[in-house]
Design a protein around this motif. Sequence first.
Motif, PDB file in Angstrom:
ATOM      1  N   LEU A 194       0.829  -1.463   0.016  1.00  0.00           N
ATOM      2  CA  LEU A 194       0.058   0.009   0.108  1.00  0.00           C
ATOM      3  C   LEU A 194       0.653   1.262  -0.091  1.00  0.00           C
ATOM      4  O   LEU A 194       0.206   2.321  -0.064  1.00  0.00           O
ATOM      5  N   ASP A 195       2.177   1.350  -0.220  1.00  0.00           N
ATOM      6  CA  ASP A 195       3.089   2.314   0.038  1.00  0.00           C
ATOM      7  C   ASP A 195       2.947   3.095   0.984  1.00  0.00           C
ATOM      8  O   ASP A 195       3.230   4.419   1.036  1.00  0.00           O
ATOM      9  N   VAL A 251       1.995   3.444   9.154  1.00  0.00           N
ATOM     10  CA  VAL A 251       2.072   2.163   9.542  1.00  0.00           C
ATOM     11  C   VAL A 251       1.892   2.209  11.193  1.00  0.00           C
ATOM     12  O   VAL A 251       1.058   1.476  11.716  1.00  0.00           O
ATOM     13  N   GLY A 252       2.256   3.450  11.708  1.00  0.00           N
ATOM     14  CA  GLY A 252       2.053   3.583  13.315  1.00  0.00           C
ATOM     15  C   GLY A 252       0.567   3.731  13.658  1.00  0.00           C
ATOM     16  O   GLY A 252       0.166   3.432  14.660  1.00  0.00           O
ATOM     17  N   VAL A 253      -0.130   4.486  12.831  1.00  0.00           N
ATOM     18  CA  VAL A 253      -1.303   4.675  12.857  1.00  0.00           C
ATOM     19  C   VAL A 253      -2.079   3.618  12.763  1.00  0.00           C
ATOM     20  O   VAL A 253      -2.956   3.379  13.352  1.00  0.00           O
ATOM     21  N   PHE A 254      -1.755   2.684  11.983  1.00  0.00           N
ATOM     22  CA  PHE A 254      -2.466   1.182  11.802  1.00  0.00           C
ATOM     23  C   PHE A 254      -2.409   0.601  13.274  1.00  0.00           C
ATOM     24  O   PHE A 254      -3.161  -0.211  13.478  1.00  0.00           O
ATOM     25  N   ASP A 299      -7.095   1.587   1.786  1.00  0.00           N
ATOM     26  CA  ASP A 299      -6.507   1.733   3.169  1.00  0.00           C
ATOM     27  C   ASP A 299      -7.523   1.612   4.270  1.00  0.00           C
ATOM     28  O   ASP A 299      -7.430   0.996   5.341  1.00  0.00           O
ATOM     29  N   ALA A 300      -8.649   2.053   3.701  1.00  0.00           N
ATOM     30  CA  ALA A 300      -9.740   1.576   4.840  1.00  0.00           C
ATOM     31  C   ALA A 300      -9.945   0.320   5.174  1.00  0.00           C
ATOM     32  O   ALA A 300     -10.300  -0.130   6.245  1.00  0.00           O
ATOM     33  N   PHE A 301      -9.925  -0.676   4.329  1.00  0.00           N
ATOM     34  CA  PHE A 301     -10.136  -2.218   4.362  1.00  0.00           C
ATOM     35  C   PHE A 301      -8.822  -2.643   5.181  1.00  0.00           C
ATOM     36  O   PHE A 301      -9.108  -3.318   6.170  1.00  0.00           O
TER      37      PHE A 301
END
Length: 445
Positions: free
Chosen positions: A277-278, A284-287, A350-352
Amino acid sequence: MRVSTFRRRIWGWFFFDWASQPYNTLLITFIFAPYVKELIGDGAQAQTVWATGIAVAGILIALGAPVLGALADHSGARMQWIKVFSGMYVIGAFGIWWATPNDLNLVLVLGFFIIGMVGMEFATIFTNSMLPDLGDKSEIGRISGSGWAFGYVGGLAALLVMLLFFAESASTGKTIVGLDPAFGFDAAQREGTRFVGPLTGLWYIVFMVPFFVWVTEPARNESKALAVTQALKIVLRTIRHLPQTPSMFAYLASSMFYRDALNGMYFFGGIYAAGVLDWDVVQVGVFGIVALISGAIFAWAGGHADDRFGPKRVIMSAILALLLVAVSIVFISRTRVYGIDLEPGSILPDAFFYVCGAVIGAAGGVIQSASRTMMVRQARPGHVAQSFGLYGLAGKATAFIAPGMIGVVTAASGSQQIGVSPLIGLLLIGLVLLVWVKPQGDLAE
């Protein structure tokens, strides 16, 4: 006074999860792994390298875990072992600082990473073996779940510190709130992001203090510690006799596969998002924040569900949720979701993936908490640490297979998406093997 002391002991035990969780959160999944991808450049190549490092650590852990469990059962020296492996944890974490962007010694940095990971896993064997001393079987599900939830909150707190004050975006050199990295760190040299290693080590040092102050070991009858050769003989004898305890045998085999798949999601979630997803380190931290909040909530709720419905039902439900995620991530890319082409710039993938992260966090917290309470139910009385050593072996005996398979499939296909597909098969095997597991173990009437 006795009740107060006992409660402090439980809280001290909780603090191991709080102190050690950042190694998983910051180094294995959400900060260091995507940073490795940025250093290497190619997502598939980075995933292959990462898989190799994880596989090496898995082999070392698989070889040592059962012997250490037997030593702990017969020597009662769990605290001493925890101190030794805590030292490995801290040394390995601090070594991440040398992951410099322009002069990367990948072998050295991965070597430090492996040392810290092995130390964390070995220390966990001994802290897990303390769980039966904290309550009876009607309470340990809730205690275990609360411990995992507390650990997730600790990981979340550490991640927020990294994102707010240290981890800089590769494109802007700023943290998630637009600040320069703290302490005057050089963004061009990625010193803020590299500080993830020392921060993880310092976090552990500070927050293990309550554990060592409040947690005490019950007195043991054995006066002499076993030699390693004696411990190895006990382990080999126990393994030979496993077919005589079919429920425990089936559970260890089941957990071998489903925990390996879960670890695969943790190990490769961050590097997958970075490559497919680049996403940069900050994204990635927010994820990670989403996954950790979900994990904390569901680990606590799962502990209560464990006490009410039993760990077997809880584990099976969590595996089904993880199966849904494992299938989904194969079909999520920057340009397509479940085979549907997307417009350029669509935020749907991104949402998924954020939803997948929330499910991984929720199911992961539940399954890890319920798994260790299930191990307590399956363990033979008086051999809990040894049983957790076998549990550690079961969790790591195939730990090199999942990353190894992912590495091989990724290298062969050139696709990170196809590369993670072995996780589906591992989860299915684990689910099927649970059929032969008795909820109360082999001694149940």
